[in-house]
Motif scaffolding. Structure first.
Motif, short mmCIF file in Angstrom:
data_model
loop_
_atom_site.label_atom_id
_atom_site.label_comp_id
_atom_site.label_asym_id
_atom_site.label_seq_id
_atom_site.Cartn_x
_atom_site.Cartn_y
_atom_site.Cartn_z
N ASP A 1 7.85 12.71 4.57
CA ASP A 1 6.64 12.29 5.26
C ASP A 1 5.58 12.05 4.20
O ASP A 1 5.13 13.00 3.54
N THR A 2 5.18 10.81 4.01
CA THR A 2 4.30 10.44 2.90
C THR A 2 3.00 9.85 3.43
O THR A 2 3.01 8.91 4.24
N TRP A 3 1.87 10.39 2.96
CA TRP A 3 0.58 9.81 3.29
C TRP A 3 0.25 8.73 2.26
O TRP A 3 0.28 8.98 1.06
N THR B 1 5.31 5.33 11.72
CA THR B 1 3.98 5.49 11.16
C THR B 1 3.10 6.28 12.12
O THR B 1 3.31 6.28 13.33
N TYR C 1 -1.19 8.27 12.32
CA TYR C 1 -2.51 8.41 11.74
C TYR C 1 -2.99 9.85 11.91
O TYR C 1 -2.45 10.61 12.73
N ARG D 1 -6.00 6.00 5.39
CA ARG D 1 -4.66 6.52 5.07
C ARG D 1 -3.81 6.60 6.32
O ARG D 1 -4.32 6.79 7.43
N LYS E 1 0.40 7.91 7.67
CA LYS E 1 1.62 8.65 7.34
C LYS E 1 2.83 7.78 7.64
O LYS E 1 2.95 7.20 8.71
N THR F 1 7.02 7.83 7.69
CA THR F 1 8.26 8.62 7.71
C THR F 1 9.44 7.67 7.60
O THR F 1 9.52 6.67 8.34
#
Length: 259
Positions: free
Chosen positions: A48-50, A77, A79, A103, A105, A107
């Protein structure tokens, strides 16, 4: 886009902000926000990357937010705080010449392709009207974690044997895979004379550590008066400390094309 180019763009934006004035509503149709930074994003698959997206604008844009559109199987995705859009970090208004960040997120999974595109959409309001703009998007590259500490994303570069060498800074793009990789240094073995920021080696721009999913660059410079046209194969020697404090070393073939 190189880090040096990004810095130049940010500086130019800040200087230009002095001359910006708020435009009437009719001008909002042609006043477009600008995405700043590199559109190429590399992340670790399955995490899981912001992802941050920086913005600036020539006129004031109220209630500014960003939504992303992606159509790939195996991606999702979201928020912050369950919202339906990504709002600015500082406040709801993107003022003329201001730089702020949104930004989201992302996945990914085993079903996600190695490379895919995400469309970015900017939305804002001015004097009761809502505006939308499609500035482009992000080119995503997924890297699989197979026990490696990091991934070197650059395997060649082009430099010049003419001019003042302003374009001869070479950037080596790194992506962290392990939770932490410390004391990273890079040196080049080969027949090409190299200038290092740390005299005998170069390290990462932000610091000498890489965390999982962190992306950073190391730089070195080639003096145009010391090289001739052609192609040179060199070796990048990357050293780092493991979790036990032991020095480790990796070697990567690298091609310098000299114009």
């Amino acid at each position: 886009m190189s880090a040096r180019r990004i810095c130049s763009l940010l500086l130019a934006t800040c200087l230009a902000s002095v001359a910006f004035v708020t435009a009437p509503a009719s001008a909002q149709w042609t006043s477009q926000p600008v995405m700043l930074g590199d559109n190429d994003v590399s992340i670790v698959r399955g995490e899981d990357t912001w992802i941050n997206v920086a913005w600036t604008a020539p006129t004031t844009m109220e209630n500014f937010r960003m939504v992303v559109q992606e159509w790939q199987v195996g991606t999702e995705t979201a928020y912050a705080e369950g919202r339906e859009a990504a709002f600015l970090e500082q406040d709801l208004t993107l003022s003329a010449g201001e730089i702020d960040v949104t930004r989201f997120k992302l996945t990914t999974s085993d079903a996600t392709p190695e490379r895919f595109f995400i469309q970015v959409v900017a939305e804002w309001e001015f004097e009761g009207e809502t505006y939308r703009y499609f500035p482009g998007g992000l080119n995503l590259r997924l890297v699989d974690f197979d026990g490696e500490q990091y991934k070197l994303l650059t395997d060649d570069a082009t430099v010049s044997s003419r001019g003042d060498g302003a374009s001869n800074w070479v950037e080596l793009d790194f992506l962290g895979l392990a939770p932490m990789t410390s004391d990273i240094s890079v040196a080049i073995e080969g027949d090409v004379p190299i200038y290092y920021p740390q005299e005998t080696f170069t390290s990462l721009h932000h610091d000498a550590r890489l965390r999982a999913n962190e992306r950073d660059v190391a730089r070195f410079w080639v003096d145009p008066t010391t090289v001739s046209e052609g192609s040179e194969e060199v070796i990048l020697v990357v050293q780092w400390l493991d979790a036990d404090g032991q020095l480790q070393s990796d070697r990567f073939p690298f091609v310098l094309d000299i114009l």
